[in-house]
Write a protein that holds these residues in place. Structure first.
Motif, PDB file in Angstrom:
ATOM      1  N   ILE A 155       8.985  15.821   6.536  1.00 54.95           N
ATOM      2  CA  ILE A 155       9.574  14.990   7.436  1.00 54.95           C
ATOM      3  C   ILE A 155       8.305  14.447   8.397  1.00 54.95           C
ATOM      4  N   LYS A 156       7.539  15.291   9.002  1.00 52.52           N
ATOM      5  CA  LYS A 156       6.528  14.724   9.768  1.00 52.52           C
ATOM      6  C   LYS A 156       5.650  13.633   9.095  1.00 52.52           C
ATOM      7  N   LEU A 157       5.231  13.972   7.984  1.00 53.97           N
ATOM      8  CA  LEU A 157       4.166  13.311   7.144  1.00 53.97           C
ATOM      9  C   LEU A 157       4.845  12.095   6.680  1.00 53.97           C
ATOM     10  N   THR A 158       6.143  11.902   6.268  1.00 53.71           N
ATOM     11  CA  THR A 158       6.739  10.702   5.947  1.00 53.71           C
ATOM     12  C   THR A 158       6.961   9.803   7.010  1.00 53.71           C
ATOM     13  N   ARG A 159       7.408  10.317   8.128  1.00 53.84           N
ATOM     14  CA  ARG A 159       7.677   9.605   9.461  1.00 53.84           C
ATOM     15  C   ARG A 159       6.176   8.813   9.674  1.00 53.84           C
ATOM     16  N   GLU A 160       5.219   9.755   9.818  1.00 49.64           N
ATOM     17  CA  GLU A 160       4.031   9.266  10.266  1.00 49.64           C
ATOM     18  C   GLU A 160       3.620   8.023   9.436  1.00 49.64           C
ATOM     19  N   LEU A 161       3.609   8.394   8.159  1.00 47.41           N
ATOM     20  CA  LEU A 161       3.120   7.361   7.094  1.00 47.41           C
ATOM     21  C   LEU A 161       3.952   5.762   7.137  1.00 47.41           C
ATOM     22  N   VAL A 162       5.341   6.039   7.381  1.00 43.21           N
ATOM     23  CA  VAL A 162       6.361   4.906   7.501  1.00 43.21           C
ATOM     24  C   VAL A 162       5.905   4.036   8.568  1.00 43.21           C
TER      25      VAL A 162
ATOM     26  N   PHE B  65       0.930  -1.398   0.138  1.00 46.72           N
ATOM     27  CA  PHE B  65      -0.017  -0.061   0.008  1.00 46.72           C
ATOM     28  C   PHE B  65       0.826   1.280   0.102  1.00 46.72           C
ATOM     29  N   ALA B  66       0.872   2.094  -1.053  1.00 48.75           N
ATOM     30  CA  ALA B  66       1.449   3.314  -1.132  1.00 48.75           C
ATOM     31  C   ALA B  66       0.924   4.533  -1.346  1.00 48.75           C
ATOM     32  N   ILE B  67       1.898   5.701  -0.718  1.00 48.80           N
ATOM     33  CA  ILE B  67       1.283   7.087  -1.067  1.00 48.80           C
ATOM     34  C   ILE B  67       2.466   7.744  -1.588  1.00 48.80           C
ATOM     35  N   ALA B  68       2.198   8.817  -2.304  1.00 55.54           N
ATOM     36  CA  ALA B  68       3.193   9.362  -3.073  1.00 55.54           C
ATOM     37  C   ALA B  68       3.536  10.687  -2.306  1.00 55.54           C
ATOM     38  N   ILE B  69       4.651  11.112  -2.211  1.00 57.42           N
ATOM     39  CA  ILE B  69       4.779  12.646  -1.244  1.00 57.42           C
ATOM     40  C   ILE B  69       5.855  13.211  -2.513  1.00 57.42           C
ATOM     41  N   VAL B  70       5.096  14.531  -3.130  1.00 56.44           N
ATOM     42  CA  VAL B  70       6.073  15.209  -3.972  1.00 56.44           C
ATOM     43  C   VAL B  70       5.973  16.706  -3.561  1.00 56.44           C
TER      44      VAL B  70
ATOM     45  N   ALA C 194      11.622  12.883   1.378  1.00 57.82           N
ATOM     46  CA  ALA C 194      10.711  11.674   1.496  1.00 57.82           C
ATOM     47  C   ALA C 194      11.366  10.453   1.452  1.00 57.82           C
ATOM     48  N   HIS C 195      12.354  10.318   0.539  1.00 60.42           N
ATOM     49  CA  HIS C 195      13.106   8.972   0.410  1.00 60.42           C
ATOM     50  C   HIS C 195      14.066   9.086   1.591  1.00 60.42           C
ATOM     51  N   THR C 196      14.794   9.870   1.839  1.00 62.11           N
ATOM     52  CA  THR C 196      15.834  10.006   2.950  1.00 62.11           C
ATOM     53  C   THR C 196      15.106   9.528   4.403  1.00 62.11           C
ATOM     54  N   GLU C 197      14.012  10.083   4.528  1.00 61.97           N
ATOM     55  CA  GLU C 197      13.445  10.005   5.876  1.00 61.97           C
ATOM     56  C   GLU C 197      12.716   8.516   5.929  1.00 61.97           C
ATOM     57  N   THR C 198      12.191   7.786   4.723  1.00 63.18           N
ATOM     58  CA  THR C 198      11.694   6.606   4.478  1.00 63.18           C
ATOM     59  C   THR C 198      12.894   5.711   5.035  1.00 63.18           C
ATOM     60  N   VAL C 199      14.054   5.673   4.368  1.00 62.54           N
ATOM     61  CA  VAL C 199      15.131   4.932   4.687  1.00 62.54           C
ATOM     62  C   VAL C 199      15.499   4.950   5.930  1.00 62.54           C
ATOM     63  N   LYS C 200      15.641   6.396   6.460  1.00 62.70           N
ATOM     64  CA  LYS C 200      16.204   6.455   7.803  1.00 62.70           C
ATOM     65  C   LYS C 200      15.290   5.666   8.974  1.00 62.70           C
ATOM     66  N   TYR C 201      13.848   5.541   8.740  1.00 61.87           N
ATOM     67  CA  TYR C 201      13.070   4.970   9.527  1.00 61.87           C
ATOM     68  C   TYR C 201      12.601   3.514   9.135  1.00 61.87           C
ATOM     69  N   GLY C 202      13.623   3.054   8.360  1.00 61.03           N
ATOM     70  CA  GLY C 202      13.423   1.687   7.927  1.00 61.03           C
ATOM     71  C   GLY C 202      11.979   1.296   7.155  1.00 61.03           C
ATOM     72  N   GLY C 203      11.646   2.208   6.484  1.00 61.33           N
ATOM     73  CA  GLY C 203      10.548   1.690   5.772  1.00 61.33           C
ATOM     74  C   GLY C 203      10.768   1.604   4.127  1.00 61.33           C
ATOM     75  N   GLN C 204       9.697   1.276   3.433  1.00 61.86           N
ATOM     76  CA  GLN C 204       9.953   0.938   2.120  1.00 61.86           C
ATOM     77  C   GLN C 204       9.519   2.137   1.141  1.00 61.86           C
TER      78      GLN C 204
ATOM     79  N   VAL D  90       3.155   2.328   5.591  1.00 58.26           N
ATOM     80  CA  VAL D  90       2.887   2.791   4.177  1.00 58.26           C
ATOM     81  C   VAL D  90       4.211   2.803   3.401  1.00 58.26           C
ATOM     82  N   THR D  91       4.171   2.377   2.149  1.00 63.35           N
ATOM     83  CA  THR D  91       5.204   2.685   1.487  1.00 63.35           C
ATOM     84  C   THR D  91       5.220   4.032   0.677  1.00 63.35           C
ATOM     85  N   ILE D  92       6.244   4.766   0.639  1.00 62.24           N
ATOM     86  CA  ILE D  92       6.516   6.035   0.032  1.00 62.24           C
ATOM     87  C   ILE D  92       6.889   6.205  -1.253  1.00 62.24           C
TER      88      ILE D  92
END
Length: 373
Positions: free
Chosen positions: A139-146, A120-125, A164-174, A150-152
Motif C-alpha cells: 500500500i505504501k509503495l503503491t501510493r507513493e509511486l502513484v 512510465f511504469a513499475i511492476a509490483i508483484v 497494488a491495483h486497488t490502491e492505484t485505482v483508489k488514488y486515481g492512478g493508472q 508512475v503507472t503500476i
C-alpha cells in the motif's frame, strides 16, 4: 513492410498462423520478413515454405491450411463485440518497451486506455497470501509511486497484485493488469469489478486469445509481459518458489531493474525478496530507493526494428540446458539439481527457450527439446 495488420482479413490469417502447433513466434516473424504479409505466407508453395529454417513439410501444409480456419475471424468479431483491441507486434500502437524483450508476444489483446502503454511504469508483484507487513508495504509503495505519476503494472492475482491495483485505482492512478487468460475469462472471478474500474483509467492486457482459461502453464508466460512493460519490478513479499520471483528473473533477462523489500529471516513469505537482495537486487524501503537506482529509460520508448526481434541468442546457462536435454526429457527438479539453479530462475530460462521454439513443456513439468530444433 506494409501495414497489413490494419486489414481484417490479414489480421485473421495472422491469428490463424499464431495457432499452428510447432511454429513459434520467432518462425512466424521469419516468415513475415520473407513473405511480407500473412496472405502471401499461406499462398506460398511447400517448396518455398520448407526453405525456411524449422519449417518441415508437415508444418508447411499446416500453414497453407491456415487460410480456411475460422479462429482469426472469430477472435476479431469477439473483439468488436466486447470493445477490445487486438494488436500485432508490428502495429505502431504495440508498446515499444515490450518489443525490446526476448520473444515479445506476437499479439496483445487489450481493453481500456491503450495510451497507458506509453507511460512510465513499475511492476509490483508478490505472494497471493500476504501478511499484514506485506499488505502495508505494498500500500505504501503503491501510493507513493502513484503520487509520483508512475503507472503500476501487476497481474490481477489475489494478494499483492490485487492490493497494488486497488490502491492505484483508489488514488486515481493508472494501472495495467496483465492476465494469464483471455479477456473474457477474468481470473480470479472476484476481481471482475476491479477489472472494470482499472479500464476507466488504465488497461487490461493479455497475449491469450478469447476463451483461454487461466491454466497454470499460462502464468510464467504472463510474467514476462508484466516485467517487459516496465522499467523495473518490485517484489514486496514472496516465498522462495513464488511466481513473483519468475517475474523478477524475467526482468533481469530483459535488462530491467529488480527491487525487493527486505523481511524477517524467520518468515517463509520473505524468503523470496531476501534471496533477491542477496543476488544483487536493490533493497527498497521507500520509492526514493527506486528512483535513485533507475537508469535513464528513454531507449525503452524509442522505435525498434521489428525485423531484428527474432534473433536467437543463447546465454551460457541456456546452452547448458540445451546440452542436458539433448540426452532426453528431464523433470524440472532434475534440471534444477543437475544445473544447480533455483526453480524460479530455471523456469525463467526454460520459458525463453520454449518461446523460441527450442524446448517443449510436457505435463508434469517435464521438458524436452523441440523436434524441429
Amino acid at each position: 513492410m506494409e501495414n497489413w495488420w490494419a486489414v481484417a482479413d490479414e489480421m485473421a490469417l495472422f491469428l490463424n498462423l499464431s495457432q499452428i502447433h510447432g511454429i513459434g513466434p520467432a518462425r512466424i516473424r521469419t516468415l513475415l520478413n520473407r513473405f511480407a504479409k500473412p496472405s502471401k505466407i499461406v499462398s506460398a508453395s511447400i517448396d518455398e515454405l520448407t526453405k525456411i529454417g524449422g519449417i518441415n513439410e508437415s508444418a508447411a501444409h499446416a500453414i497453407q491450411s491456415a487460410e480456411s480456419a475460422d479462429f482469426g475471424l472469430d477472435q476479431l468479431q469477439k473483439a468488436v463485440d466486447q470493445n477490445c483491441q487486438i494488436l500485432a507486434c508490428f502495429d505502431n500502437r504495440y508498446p515499444e518497451k515490450l518489443k525490446r524483450i526476448p520473444n515479445p508476444p506476437l499479439v496483445l489483446y487489450t481493453t481500456g486506455q491503450i495510451s497507458v502503454f506509453n507511460s512510465f511504469a513499475i511492476a509490483i508483484v508478490g505472494t497471493r497470501l500476504p501478511t499484514a507487513y506485506g499488505k502495508n508495504i505494498t500500500i505504501k509503495l503503491t501510493r507513493e509511486l502513484v503520487e509520483s505519476g508512475v503507472t503500476i503494472v501487476s497481474g490481477l492475482a489475489r494478494g499483492i497484485d490485487t492490493i497494488a491495483h486497488t490502491e492505484t485505482v483508489k488514488y486515481g492512478g493508472q494501472t495495467m493488469a496483465v492476465l494469464g487468460s483471455g479477456l473474457d475469462v477474468l481470473y480470479p472471478s472476484e476481481n471482475k469489478k476491479l477489472a472494470s474500474e482499472i479500464c476507466k483509467n488504465g488497461l487490461l492486457v493479455t497475449e491469450f486469445a478469447f476463451g483461454t482459461k487461466p491454466d497454470a502453464i499460462n502464468f510464467p508466460k504472463r510474467n514476462r509481459i508484466i516485467s517487459g512493460l516496465t522499467a523495473g519490478t518490485v517484489v514486496t513479499e514472496a516465498g522462495e518458489k513464488s511466481g513473483a520471483l519468475i517475474t523478477a528473473y524475467q526482468a533481469l533477462d530483459q535488462n530491467r531493474e529488480v527491487f525487493a523489500v527486505p523481511g524477517s529471516i524467520f518468515s517463509k513469505n520473505h524468503a523470496g525478496p531476501n534471496q533477491l537482495i542477496k543476488e544483487g537486487a536493490k533493497l527498497v524501503t521507500s520509492v526514493a530507493d527506486i528512483f535513485d537506482e533507475l537508469p535513464q529509460q528513454g531507449d525503452l520508448f524509442s522505435p525498434v526494428n521489428s525485423g531484428k526481434m527474432d534473433a536467437m541468442r543463447f546465454s551460457n546457462n541456456e546452452k547448458e540446458i540445451i546440452d542436458l536435454l539433448k540426452d532426453g526429457e528431464h523433470h524440472i527438479d532434475k534440471l534444477s539439481r543437475v544445473l544447480n539453479k533455483s526453480t524460479p530462475a530455471l523456469l525463467s530460462m526454460l520459458l525463453k527457450l520454449e518461446l523460441e521454439g527450442v524446448v517443449q513443456q510436457q505435463p508434469g513439468k517435464i521438458f524436452v527439446l523441440n523436434k524441429t530444433f
